[in-house]
Design a protein around this motif. Structure first.
Motif, PDB file in Angstrom:
ATOM      1  N   ASP A  60       0.871  -1.180   0.000  1.00 10.88           N
ATOM      2  CA  ASP A  60       0.000   0.000   0.000  1.00 10.88           C
ATOM      3  C   ASP A  60       0.900   1.220   0.000  1.00 10.88           C
ATOM      4  O   ASP A  60       1.588   1.496   0.987  1.00 10.88           O
ATOM      5  CB  ASP A  60      -0.920  -0.009   1.220  1.00 10.88           C
ATOM      6  CG  ASP A  60      -1.795   1.246   1.302  1.00 10.88           C
ATOM      7  OD1 ASP A  60      -1.853   1.998   0.311  1.00 10.88           O
ATOM      8  OD2 ASP A  60      -2.385   1.476   2.367  1.00 10.88           O
ATOM      9  N   GLY A  96      -4.077   3.859   7.493  1.00 13.14           N
ATOM     10  CA  GLY A  96      -4.249   2.427   7.296  1.00 13.14           C
ATOM     11  C   GLY A  96      -5.607   1.985   6.791  1.00 13.14           C
ATOM     12  O   GLY A  96      -5.925   0.795   6.888  1.00 13.14           O
ATOM     13  N   GLY A  99       2.732  -1.412   4.376  1.00 11.23           N
ATOM     14  CA  GLY A  99       2.276  -0.039   4.223  1.00 11.23           C
ATOM     15  C   GLY A  99       3.467   0.895   4.202  1.00 11.23           C
ATOM     16  O   GLY A  99       4.256   0.922   5.148  1.00 11.23           O
ATOM     17  N   CYS A 123       4.568  -1.914   8.526  1.00 14.82           N
ATOM     18  CA  CYS A 123       4.707  -0.517   8.091  1.00 14.82           C
ATOM     19  C   CYS A 123       6.176  -0.151   8.047  1.00 14.82           C
ATOM     20  O   CYS A 123       6.958  -0.583   8.898  1.00 14.82           O
ATOM     21  CB  CYS A 123       3.979   0.429   9.041  1.00 14.82           C
ATOM     22  SG  CYS A 123       2.198   0.224   9.050  1.00 14.82           S
ATOM     23  N   LEU A 157      -4.812  -0.062   3.697  1.00 19.63           N
ATOM     24  CA  LEU A 157      -3.899  -1.095   4.199  1.00 19.63           C
ATOM     25  C   LEU A 157      -4.670  -2.198   4.922  1.00 19.63           C
ATOM     26  O   LEU A 157      -4.479  -3.395   4.677  1.00 19.63           O
ATOM     27  CB  LEU A 157      -2.882  -0.450   5.148  1.00 19.63           C
ATOM     28  CG  LEU A 157      -1.813  -1.361   5.763  1.00 19.63           C
ATOM     29  CD1 LEU A 157      -0.787  -1.747   4.726  1.00 19.63           C
ATOM     30  CD2 LEU A 157      -1.150  -0.658   6.942  1.00 19.63           C
ATOM     31  N   CYS A 165       0.305   4.750   2.940  1.00 19.81           N
ATOM     32  CA  CYS A 165      -0.748   4.052   3.693  1.00 19.81           C
ATOM     33  C   CYS A 165      -1.506   4.935   4.667  1.00 19.81           C
ATOM     34  O   CYS A 165      -2.600   4.578   5.106  1.00 19.81           O
ATOM     35  CB  CYS A 165      -0.154   2.859   4.441  1.00 19.81           C
ATOM     36  SG  CYS A 165       1.135   3.291   5.642  1.00 19.81           S
TER      37      CYS A 165
END
Length: 294
Positions: A116, A122, A143, A176, A125, A119
């Motif tokens: 993603d 989220g 992400g 992430c 995501l 992101c």
């Protein structure tokens, strides 16, 4: 919102609003113009009397007062609409478009690695992670948050993004990391799916949104998306304003199955979802034909 099976208040409770300053600024100005238009209505005659000192005749003063009152009332309505649209676009529409994005990937059960791009908090995501979970896939989604703040909004911390993944019950599917979307920190042909929501248009805005330099930066991002996609991989981008140049660049990169959705108004501008597939690798005898996706 009925399509997503989620209540909008629940979505706002989980994700909050990323760029809350913009709708708040618009709302405060809307309230100010509303009060000003009410003042014109309640004190119309005194305002006309005051304006007679500067305008030739009472008729001109009444016209000026009436016109000013109408403009302030119309401005208040427009500002209320803009604040509502920004607030809706930031989370509710973002969630709805995320569901549409994940629906454009035909088979999530075979996805091992997804990305993603940009992101944020989220929303997309976690929509991807939920699809991986529902399909029984052992895949994971990364992400990517920009390493430096973008033009429209700063980047939420990875901890905040991971917190929303925890609230959605998909934290084991989510990772992430920071990175520059212009030079993605991933190897070639790594991801089965790359998605992005309302992000690519923010890249390069420091040069001016309509400048050639900003357009070049956005094209670099698309090139990076194509580079990290596996052969046969799917890319889906929901973005604002610059759809035609995205389609042109994807055609130049020889992507397949390029599709553009109908127009959706988001953040007071036109937006579209663009989906495409990276062609499978071709072989000539025993030698593989490699294409330069950059």
């Amino acid at each position: 919102m009925g399509k997503t099976g989620r209540d909008w208040t629940q979505i706002y409770a989980i994700y909050g609003v990323d760029d809350w300053q913009t709708p708040l600024f618009l709302l405060l100005n809307a309230v100010g113009f509303s009060l000003l238009s009410v003042a014109f209505l309640l004190y119309f005659e005194p305002i006309c009397f005051f304006l007679q000192h500067f305008l030739p005749g009472p008729a001109s003063a009444r016209f000026a007062a009436g016109f000013s009152g109408s403009v302030t009332a119309l401005s208040a309505v427009c500002l209320f609409f803009a604040a509502t649209n920004f607030f809706y676009s930031a989370v509710s529409l973002h969630w709805e478009m995320s569901q549409r994005i994940v629906s454009l990937v035909p088979d999530w059960s075979s996805v091992k690695h997804a990305l993603d791009l940009g992101c944020g908090r989220g929303i997309l995501l976690n929509a991807v992670a939920l699809q991986l979970k529902k399909s029984g896939s052992s895949g994971r989604v990364v992400g990517l948050s920009p390493a430096r703040p973008q033009a429209r909004t700063g980047s939420p911390s990875p901890n905040l993004t991971l917190r929303t993944a925890g609230l959605e019950g998909v934290q084991e599917y989510v990772t992430c990391r920071p990175g520059d979307p212009r030079t993605l920190p991933f190897s070639d042909r790594y991801f089965d799916v790359v998605v992005s929501a309302a992000f690519v248009h923010t890249v390069g805005k420091e040069y001016g949104a309509k400048s050639a330099a900003a357009a070049a930066e956005r094209m670099r991002v698309l090139g990076e998306v194509v580079r990290v996609l596996k052969a046969g991989g799917v890319g889906v981008v929901w973005d604002l304003v610059h759809v035609e140049e995205y389609v042109q660049r994807l055609n130049e990169l020889k992507m397949e199955e390029i599709r553009v959705s109908e127009r959706v108004t988001a953040f007071m501008v036109s937006s579209h979802i663009i989906s495409f597939r990276k062609p499978c690798q071709h072989f000539v005898g025993s030698a593989e034909v490699r294409l330069d996706w950059r």
